[in-house]
Design a protein around this motif. Sequence first.
Motif, PDB file in Angstrom:
ATOM      1  N   ARG A 146       7.996 -19.490  11.801  1.00 21.97           N
ATOM      2  CA  ARG A 146       9.364 -19.046  12.136  1.00 21.97           C
ATOM      3  C   ARG A 146      10.013 -18.275  10.982  1.00 21.97           C
ATOM      4  N   ASP A 147       9.914 -18.783   9.765  1.00 14.98           N
ATOM      5  CA  ASP A 147      10.528 -18.101   8.621  1.00 14.98           C
ATOM      6  C   ASP A 147       9.827 -16.781   8.305  1.00 14.98           C
ATOM      7  N   PHE A 148       8.509 -16.741   8.460  1.00 13.96           N
ATOM      8  CA  PHE A 148       7.757 -15.506   8.237  1.00 13.96           C
ATOM      9  C   PHE A 148       8.281 -14.410   9.165  1.00 13.96           C
ATOM     10  N   TYR A 149       8.349 -14.691  10.471  1.00 13.17           N
ATOM     11  CA  TYR A 149       8.847 -13.692  11.415  1.00 13.17           C
ATOM     12  C   TYR A 149      10.346 -13.443  11.219  1.00 13.17           C
ATOM     13  N   GLY A 150      11.074 -14.456  10.796  1.00 15.31           N
ATOM     14  CA  GLY A 150      12.489 -14.282  10.493  1.00 15.31           C
ATOM     15  C   GLY A 150      12.713 -13.265   9.384  1.00 15.31           C
ATOM     16  N   CYS A 194       5.809  -0.045  17.322  1.00 14.82           N
ATOM     17  CA  CYS A 194       6.780  -0.299  18.406  1.00 14.82           C
ATOM     18  C   CYS A 194       7.931   0.698  18.339  1.00 14.82           C
ATOM     19  N   ALA A 195       8.398   1.003  17.136  1.00 12.08           N
ATOM     20  CA  ALA A 195       9.503   1.964  16.989  1.00 12.08           C
ATOM     21  C   ALA A 195       9.089   3.353  17.462  1.00 12.08           C
ATOM     22  N   ARG A 196       7.831   3.731  17.225  1.00  9.09           N
ATOM     23  CA  ARG A 196       7.337   5.034  17.695  1.00  9.09           C
ATOM     24  C   ARG A 196       7.162   5.040  19.213  1.00  9.09           C
ATOM     25  N   LEU A 197       6.587   3.970  19.740  1.00 13.10           N
ATOM     26  CA  LEU A 197       6.276   3.907  21.171  1.00 13.10           C
ATOM     27  C   LEU A 197       7.515   3.676  22.037  1.00 13.10           C
ATOM     28  N   ALA A 204      -7.322  -7.111  10.752  1.00 13.94           N
ATOM     29  CA  ALA A 204      -6.016  -7.531  11.279  1.00 13.94           C
ATOM     30  C   ALA A 204      -5.836  -6.885  12.640  1.00 13.94           C
ATOM     31  N   TYR A 205      -5.083  -7.570  13.503  1.00 15.97           N
ATOM     32  CA  TYR A 205      -4.925  -7.093  14.870  1.00 15.97           C
ATOM     33  C   TYR A 205      -3.621  -7.612  15.447  1.00 15.97           C
ATOM     34  N   ALA A 206      -3.005  -6.792  16.302  1.00 15.51           N
ATOM     35  CA  ALA A 206      -1.863  -7.220  17.116  1.00 15.51           C
ATOM     36  C   ALA A 206      -1.892  -6.435  18.417  1.00 15.51           C
ATOM     37  N   ARG A 207      -1.488  -7.102  19.477  1.00 18.44           N
ATOM     38  CA  ARG A 207      -1.397  -6.454  20.787  1.00 18.44           C
ATOM     39  C   ARG A 207       0.065  -6.135  21.049  1.00 18.44           C
ATOM     40  N   LEU A 208       0.339  -4.896  21.448  1.00 19.59           N
ATOM     41  CA  LEU A 208       1.697  -4.432  21.694  1.00 19.59           C
ATOM     42  C   LEU A 208       1.865  -4.149  23.179  1.00 19.59           C
ATOM     43  N   LEU A 209       2.880  -4.757  23.776  1.00 15.30           N
ATOM     44  CA  LEU A 209       3.140  -4.593  25.200  1.00 15.30           C
ATOM     45  C   LEU A 209       4.460  -3.881  25.424  1.00 15.30           C
ATOM     46  N   ALA A 210       4.440  -2.921  26.331  1.00 19.00           N
ATOM     47  CA  ALA A 210       5.652  -2.189  26.703  1.00 19.00           C
ATOM     48  C   ALA A 210       6.617  -3.126  27.419  1.00 19.00           C
ATOM     49  N   PRO A 211       7.907  -2.813  27.395  1.00 13.85           N
ATOM     50  CA  PRO A 211       8.890  -3.673  28.070  1.00 13.85           C
ATOM     51  C   PRO A 211       8.541  -3.982  29.525  1.00 13.85           C
ATOM     52  N   ALA A 212       7.979  -3.048  30.256  1.00 11.81           N
ATOM     53  CA  ALA A 212       7.646  -3.279  31.667  1.00 11.81           C
ATOM     54  C   ALA A 212       6.612  -4.378  31.844  1.00 11.81           C
ATOM     55  N   PHE A 213       5.746  -4.593  30.828  1.00 10.46           N
ATOM     56  CA  PHE A 213       4.682  -5.589  30.943  1.00 10.46           C
ATOM     57  C   PHE A 213       5.003  -6.887  30.235  1.00 10.46           C
ATOM     58  N   SER A 214       6.144  -6.977  29.594  1.00 15.17           N
ATOM     59  CA  SER A 214       6.460  -8.197  28.847  1.00 15.17           C
ATOM     60  C   SER A 214       7.647  -8.935  29.428  1.00 15.17           C
ATOM     61  N   SER A 215       8.044  -8.576  30.633  1.00 17.91           N
ATOM     62  CA  SER A 215       9.163  -9.275  31.254  1.00 17.91           C
ATOM     63  C   SER A 215       8.687 -10.586  31.862  1.00 17.91           C
ATOM     64  N   LEU A 243      -1.993  -9.384   3.932  1.00 21.95           N
ATOM     65  CA  LEU A 243      -2.293  -8.500   5.050  1.00 21.95           C
ATOM     66  C   LEU A 243      -1.463  -8.833   6.288  1.00 21.95           C
ATOM     67  N   GLY A 244      -1.099 -10.095   6.478  1.00 20.55           N
ATOM     68  CA  GLY A 244      -0.256 -10.466   7.618  1.00 20.55           C
ATOM     69  C   GLY A 244       1.087  -9.747   7.576  1.00 20.55           C
ATOM     70  N   ARG A 245       1.655  -9.635   6.401  1.00 16.54           N
ATOM     71  CA  ARG A 245       2.927  -8.918   6.233  1.00 16.54           C
ATOM     72  C   ARG A 245       2.741  -7.427   6.525  1.00 16.54           C
ATOM     73  N   THR A 246       1.662  -6.850   6.020  1.00 15.56           N
ATOM     74  CA  THR A 246       1.373  -5.442   6.289  1.00 15.56           C
ATOM     75  C   THR A 246       1.150  -5.222   7.782  1.00 15.56           C
ATOM     76  N   LEU A 247       0.435  -6.128   8.429  1.00 17.24           N
ATOM     77  CA  LEU A 247       0.197  -6.035   9.867  1.00 17.24           C
ATOM     78  C   LEU A 247       1.513  -6.002  10.627  1.00 17.24           C
ATOM     79  N   MET A 248       2.446  -6.889  10.292  1.00 15.74           N
ATOM     80  CA  MET A 248       3.728  -6.898  10.989  1.00 15.74           C
ATOM     81  C   MET A 248       4.517  -5.621  10.723  1.00 15.74           C
ATOM     82  N   GLN A 249       4.471  -5.095   9.515  1.00 13.42           N
ATOM     83  CA  GLN A 249       5.146  -3.826   9.231  1.00 13.42           C
ATOM     84  C   GLN A 249       4.553  -2.705  10.075  1.00 13.42           C
TER      85      GLN A 249
END
Length: 182
Positions: free
Chosen positions: A150-154, A132-135, A66-77, A120-126
């Motif tokens: 949409r409902d999954f992310y909702g 993100c909360a730590r960073l 599983a993988y996700a890319r996390l971008l800081a606010p400065a890079f996601s505007s 695993l998708g649910r665990t990945l999002m958690q």
Amino acid sequence: MTPREWRCEALDAMGPRALYRVLKLRSEVFVVEQQCIYLDPDGLDEDAWHLQGLGEDASGGEIVLAYARLLAPAFSSPGHGVPGTPGAHASPATAPPPASQPAARIGRVITAPSARGTGLGRTLMQEALAACARLWPDVPIELGAQAHLRDFYGSFGFVAVSDVYDEDGIPHIDMRRESAAR
């Protein structure tokens, strides 16, 4: 299949083999399986945090489950090449207006085909939300979701902030969660 380890690290800390495994999985799914011809390395990986759920293949070698890319606010505007924002894949007519508060961004969310249907998708999002909360504590989070998810992310507190738009032939919708700490 359950990851034996979660890592959230900057590109410099990953090493070439780990980077190769991530880019291989992203290409297998986003380019080949979903038949989207686009350049996946988009210039944002160097400034991103890379969340990886690692496991072992049949021969005991390390694989990315599983993988996700996390971008800081400065890079996601808007204007930084993030899907769903002006200057990216969506046309400016369908992209949402910029949010009033910069947001972190979760993207390139992926579960390996061999690990699908396991939760695993649910665990990945958690794990992504916790990272993100730590960073970036108390910062909103955005993502560009495939519309059918949409409902999954909702279920994680994300709400739609755009109409459905086409990104590389796949319907997407931009979503936002007001705080990483929730």
